[in-house]
Enzyme design. Structure first.
Site, PDB file in Angstrom:
ATOM      1  N   GLY A  72       0.797  -1.232   0.000  1.00 23.70           N
ATOM      2  CA  GLY A  72       0.000   0.000   0.000  1.00 23.70           C
ATOM      3  C   GLY A  72       0.821   1.269   0.000  1.00 23.70           C
ATOM      4  O   GLY A  72       0.269   2.351  -0.208  1.00 23.70           O
ATOM      5  N   GLU A  88      -5.626  -4.092   2.646  1.00 26.97           N
ATOM      6  CA  GLU A  88      -6.355  -3.618   1.464  1.00 26.97           C
ATOM      7  C   GLU A  88      -5.481  -3.703   0.218  1.00 26.97           C
ATOM      8  O   GLU A  88      -5.981  -3.915  -0.887  1.00 26.97           O
ATOM      9  CB  GLU A  88      -6.874  -2.193   1.693  1.00 26.97           C
ATOM     10  N   ASP A  89      -4.180  -3.573   0.413  1.00 25.57           N
ATOM     11  CA  ASP A  89      -3.260  -3.646  -0.726  1.00 25.57           C
ATOM     12  C   ASP A  89      -3.229  -5.054  -1.306  1.00 25.57           C
ATOM     13  O   ASP A  89      -3.330  -5.252  -2.520  1.00 25.57           O
ATOM     14  CB  ASP A  89      -1.852  -3.195  -0.321  1.00 25.57           C
ATOM     15  N   TYR A  90      -3.134  -6.044  -0.429  1.00 28.52           N
ATOM     16  CA  TYR A  90      -3.123  -7.441  -0.890  1.00 28.52           C
ATOM     17  C   TYR A  90      -4.417  -7.770  -1.641  1.00 28.52           C
ATOM     18  O   TYR A  90      -4.407  -8.366  -2.720  1.00 28.52           O
ATOM     19  CB  TYR A  90      -2.955  -8.388   0.308  1.00 28.52           C
ATOM     20  N   GLY A 102      -4.635  -6.253  -5.104  1.00 29.93           N
ATOM     21  CA  GLY A 102      -3.845  -7.026  -6.061  1.00 29.93           C
ATOM     22  C   GLY A 102      -4.526  -8.339  -6.412  1.00 29.93           C
ATOM     23  O   GLY A 102      -4.593  -8.732  -7.583  1.00 29.93           O
TER      24      GLY A 102
END
Lengths: 263, 362
Positions: B183, B208-210, B213
């Site tokens: 992130g 949230e980043d994972y 993706g």
């Protein structure tokens, strides 16, 4: 009249294609309605938990993204192909015993899905909200694979709670279902392109979710066998020294090659 | 180990040959919380970008947020910059970063969005190097993070982690087809994320980043790494902060991919060294101490080479590396022993798959 297939898997569970690729695949072949129904395994069983670790099932974490993507692809399917995409899941209850294993599809409203509920409870919960419950491959699929007989064993008790029973899953017709008097539906259980040659459902209602679900409920449907043209070209397995070259790569299909087979 | 080091070298020598054909306008979103050392310089670096069209949206959750004064100072210093401050948090779920960003995300004028953490400091050509790689087949571009300007034991340990283990992990997972998104730097198109329900869908996840993706790959789009690392200004950092942060990251990893977490010790230099030394002793009678020593030396050389790619390797960096390698197994055991994390003043219970349950305020 148009073709429909209500049992498709994407790479959110154990399917090979992504949801957009599935939409394109069926849209380009002129299908009028499809339902994407990825596995959603119950988490109370060991096999269900193992499926989660292996990433071959929807989970409570991936389910919201799955639902949102289906929503956006619904619009694209309609705009690009005039095809009705119905959101769905295949609630998957696997046990080492075939008679304790059950798979059932929920189509339409996916707001209150809990894979840990018994089919009877889940049906009571989702059907009043407009969803349909379909028993998936309830009898022997005639293939060497996990069988799921639990729903068929309970068919008398579950008959009022299940909207349709798969009379075909892939290329095989199930005579037990065919002559049972239960409401029926034919699907491919599509995991990859090689599953495309299979029985499909034929509908004539408007290509809208409510109309399609109603047509299934009222059994205003027929079944047809869809044969995907096979393009023979050599391909190699990942273990060529053991397996040697393999043939049988499936290519573009052709709706003209439909062979109507009566119920 | 050697392969990972080689891949890292290849990744960062991957220069673009062709001239970029078009430079899409970008909305840069900066979530802010608190004032860490170097914040002014970090944020200011985004006002100095050589790029034809971009806006910067700083977002905070409270009017009393101390970072506001830093932003106001920059807004008066660069009056012609297309930048503004947003203070209108939303409640999309338990993820405070998404709640902070939501309004700014909705206000963003451009389709291309860059979410960039406050401790990132960039060079003037940052967007010029980054944006042209956002081709139609690419869903999201993230970056390997180089830890720079470390101070204090925690800071050096953090730099050692980012500049060795984490850098190798990022390029290796990308090479193996399981790319991680971080992130700290995420460049994507709003129209693509909209297909997954937009930013608000990510508010239920701690990582949230994972999940961004993961979701984007389900659209048959790729996750790419920026061609060069971006710099995270570490500054003064306590040992306690280092431990708490890595406990949180580790528990998130465990919640998302428990099997991968279980085999993590195989990638610790100490553990794999001991396992190798015992095995070679049993099989061939080699001296375990010699094998272990050689293994650690080789591992150290590979890590040193990667570190040098990210930042200047020094004696302090070597010392921090030794301590970090020794701490890694202890940290792993500590991660294993719980499922709660502390983040921005709140405790959260981690559910399966990186979902969050609200906890108490600490």
């Amino acid at each position: 009249m148009y073709l429909a297939d209500f049992h498709l898997h994407s790479n959110f569970s154990d399917g090979k294609l992504s949801i957009p690729a599935l939409v394109d695949y069926y849209g380009k072949r002129g299908f009028g309605a499809i339902a994407i129904t990825d596995h959603f395994c119950e988490q109370t069983s060991l096999i269900g938990r193992a499926s989660t670790y292996l990433g071959v099932t929807l989970t409570t974490a991936t389910f919201p993204i799955y639902r949102e993507l289906l929503k956006s692809e619904q619009e694209r399917a309609w705009d690009q192909y005039g095809m009705c995409l119905i959101p769905g899941v295949e609630i998957t209850k696997n046990s080492i015993l075939n008679h304790r294993s059950a798979h059932f599809l929920v189509l339409g409203n996916l707001e209150n899905i809990d894979p840990n509920l018994d089919i009877s409870e889940l049906s009571d919960r989702v059907r009043p909200e407009g969803a349909l419950v379909i028993a998936a491959h309830p009898v022997s699929t005639q293939k060497i694979e996990k069988q799921t007989f639990h729903l068929w064993d309970r068919r008398e008790e579950l008959a009022p709670k299940v909207d349709a029973w798969e009379v075909a899953s892939g290329p095989y017709l199930f005579d037990e279902v065919r002559y049972s008097g239960l409401p029926m539906i034919a699907n491919s259980d599509f995991h990859s392109e090689k599953n495309m040659t299979s029985w499909k459902t034929l509908l004539s209602c408007e290509k809208k979710q409510e109309a399609v679900l109603q047509a299934i409920k009222k059994q205003q449907l027929d079944f047809q066998f869809y044969r995907e043209e096979t393009v023979r070209e050599p391909s190699y397995s990942t273990l060529p020294w053991i397996m040697g070259p393999q043939l049988g790569h499936y290519g573009m299909g052709n709706v003209d090659s439909l062979q109507a087979i009566s119920k | 180990m050697g392969w990972g080091t080689w891949i890292a070298f290849k990744q960062f020598q991957n220069r673009r040959e062709e001239e970029p054909s078009s430079l899409a306008p970008v909305s840069i979103l900066k979530p802010l919380k608190g004032v860490d050392e170097g914040l002014l310089e970090n944020l200011e670096s985004f006002f100095k970008l050589n790029y034809p069209s971009y806006e910067i949206l700083f977002s905070v959750t409270e009017n009393t947020e101390p970072a506001i004064s830093v932003v106001q100072k920059l807004l008066s210093k660069y009056p012609s910059a297309d930048a503004k401050l947003v203070c209108e948090p939303q409640n999309t779920g338990p993820n405070p970063k998404i709640n902070n960003l939501m309004t700014a995300y909705e206000l963003a004028k451009h389709d291309v969005i860059l979410i960039s953490d406050s401790n990132i400091r960039v060079k003037p050509n940052y967007l010029l190097n980054l944006v042209p790689d956002l081709r139609d087949s690419v869903g999201i571009i993230t970056a390997v993070v180089a830890g720079v300007s470390a101070k204090g034991l925690g800071g050096w340990l953090e730099a050692s982690y980012l500049n060795t283990f984490f850098a190798r992990w990022m390029v290796l997972t990308k090479k193996l087809g399981f790319p991680s998104v971080i992130g700290k730097s995420m460049l994507f198109r709003k129209s693509i994320l909209k297909r997954l329900g937009g930013l608000k869908t990510l508010g239920h996840y701690i990582a949230e980043d994972y999940m961004a993706g993961h979701g984007i790959q389900k659209l048959d789009l790729t996750v790419e790494l920026m061609r060069s690392p971006i710099e995270q200004f570490i500054g003064p950092y306590s040992y306690q902060n280092f431990w708490a942060r890595h406990l949180r990251w580790g528990r998130i990893r465990k919640s998302i991919a428990p099997l991968a977490f279980l085999i993590e010790p195989l990638f610790f230099s100490t553990f794999s060294g001991v396992a190798g030394a015992i095995s070679l002793n049993v099989l061939f009678g080699f001296s375990p101490l010699t094998v272990w020593g050689l293994h650690m030396a080789l591992w150290g050389i590979c890590d040193g080479l990667i570190y040098q790619l990210m930042d200047r390797f020094s004696w302090k960096a070597l010392g921090a590396w030794v301590v970090r390698e020794g701490l890694a197994p202890l940290l792993w055991i500590s991660i294993l022993s719980g499922n709660t994390v502390s983040w921005r003043g709140r405790d959260y219970r981690l559910l399966k798959g990186g979902l969050l349950a609200e906890g108490r305020t600490t």
